[in-house]
Design an enzyme around this catalytic site. Structure first.
Site, PDB file in Angstrom:
ATOM      1  N   HIS A  54      -2.663  -0.008   4.075  1.00 23.50           N
ATOM      2  CA  HIS A  54      -2.402  -1.022   3.054  1.00 23.50           C
ATOM      3  C   HIS A  54      -2.183  -0.433   1.669  1.00 23.50           C
ATOM      4  CE1 HIS A  54      -5.207  -3.646   5.723  1.00 23.50           C
ATOM      5  NE2 HIS A  54      -3.973  -3.715   6.161  1.00 23.50           N
ATOM      6  N   LYS A  64      -8.144   3.128  -5.226  1.00 25.06           N
ATOM      7  CA  LYS A  64      -9.354   2.754  -4.497  1.00 25.06           C
ATOM      8  C   LYS A  64     -10.338   3.917  -4.479  1.00 25.06           C
ATOM      9  CE  LYS A  64      -6.808  -0.205  -1.282  1.00 25.06           C
ATOM     10  NZ  LYS A  64      -6.405  -0.403   0.123  1.00 25.06           N
ATOM     11  N   TYR A 124     -15.392  -0.478  -1.092  1.00 28.87           N
ATOM     12  CA  TYR A 124     -14.410   0.205  -1.916  1.00 28.87           C
ATOM     13  C   TYR A 124     -14.159  -0.543  -3.208  1.00 28.87           C
ATOM     14  CZ  TYR A 124     -11.205  -2.724   0.882  1.00 28.87           C
ATOM     15  OH  TYR A 124     -10.598  -3.761   1.536  1.00 28.87           O
ATOM     16  N   ASP A 163      -1.541  -6.428  10.602  1.00 25.85           N
ATOM     17  CA  ASP A 163      -1.441  -4.971  10.597  1.00 25.85           C
ATOM     18  C   ASP A 163      -0.579  -4.458  11.755  1.00 25.85           C
ATOM     19  OD1 ASP A 163      -2.983  -4.948   8.332  1.00 25.85           O
ATOM     20  OD2 ASP A 163      -4.729  -4.000   9.267  1.00 25.85           O
TER      21      ASP A 163
END
Length: 191
Positions: A54, A64, A124, A163
């Site tokens: 992603h 991130k 995250y 996904d």
């Protein structure tokens, strides 16, 4: 800016351990001068859960800072910066609650992971808010990437329908521009 593997110092005694897992001052010294605005926490019930690959596109691109709170995961960052000599190359490392490692993934890299144990929890920090209109991805098992994902212990990898339908890297028109920093192998740096 490229991904960095960070090893926060743990101070241990008979009670257990303590770690400072984020300090804006210390991370800026490591070249990670990013203002994080949101924390995300995921729980995966089974081993073999895949989340990714992603990223968000500008104006809501995200850097991130990823760590594993429980269990173990195979964490991956893929260079998707147009013009990069390392475009389509990736780095990966096992993050676990036990090793305490963190992976910094700058904007311009797709990110994903596979859980290696049941009950894996991932936290995250991100540098921009979730923006569904800017959400994109690359197929986790695109043969052009050649990522050696671990084999799940039982059955096929588990992933979302979204996904599973992500495009291959060859279909990506990347809005990210190469910044002069080629992707390098991950070497833990003290955090």
């Amino acid at each position: 800016m490229t991904p960095k593997l960070i090893h926060p110092r743990r101070i241990s005694d008979a009670r257990g351990w303590f770690a400072e897992v984020f300090s804006a001052r210390r991370y800026a010294e490591l070249g990670i001068d990013v203002a994080f605005v949101q924390d995300n926490h995921s729980h995966s019930a089974a081993a073999g859960v895949v989340r990714g690959l992603h990223f968000q596109v500008p104006p809501h691109a995200q850097a991130k800072l990823v760590r594993c709170l429980a269990g173990r995961m195979f964490d991956v960052a893929v260079d998707i910066r147009a013009g990069s000599p390392t475009f389509g190359r990736w780095v990966a490392h096992e993050l676990s609650a036990e090793n305490g490692l963190q992976l910094f993934v700058p904007a311009g890299f797709a990110h994903g992971f596979m859980t290696l144990e049941p009950g894996t929890e991932v936290d995250y920090k991100v540098s921009d808010f979730y923006a569904p209109a800017c959400e994109r991805g690359v197929l986790w098992n695109d043969p052009a990437l050649g990522i050696p994902w671990p084999s799940p212990q039982v059955g096929a990898p588990a992933l979302s329908a979204r996904d599973a339908a992500l495009p291959c890297l060859a279909e990506l028109a990347s809005p990210f521009v190469y910044d002069g920093a080629p992707l390098e192998p991950l070497t833990p740096v003290p955090g």
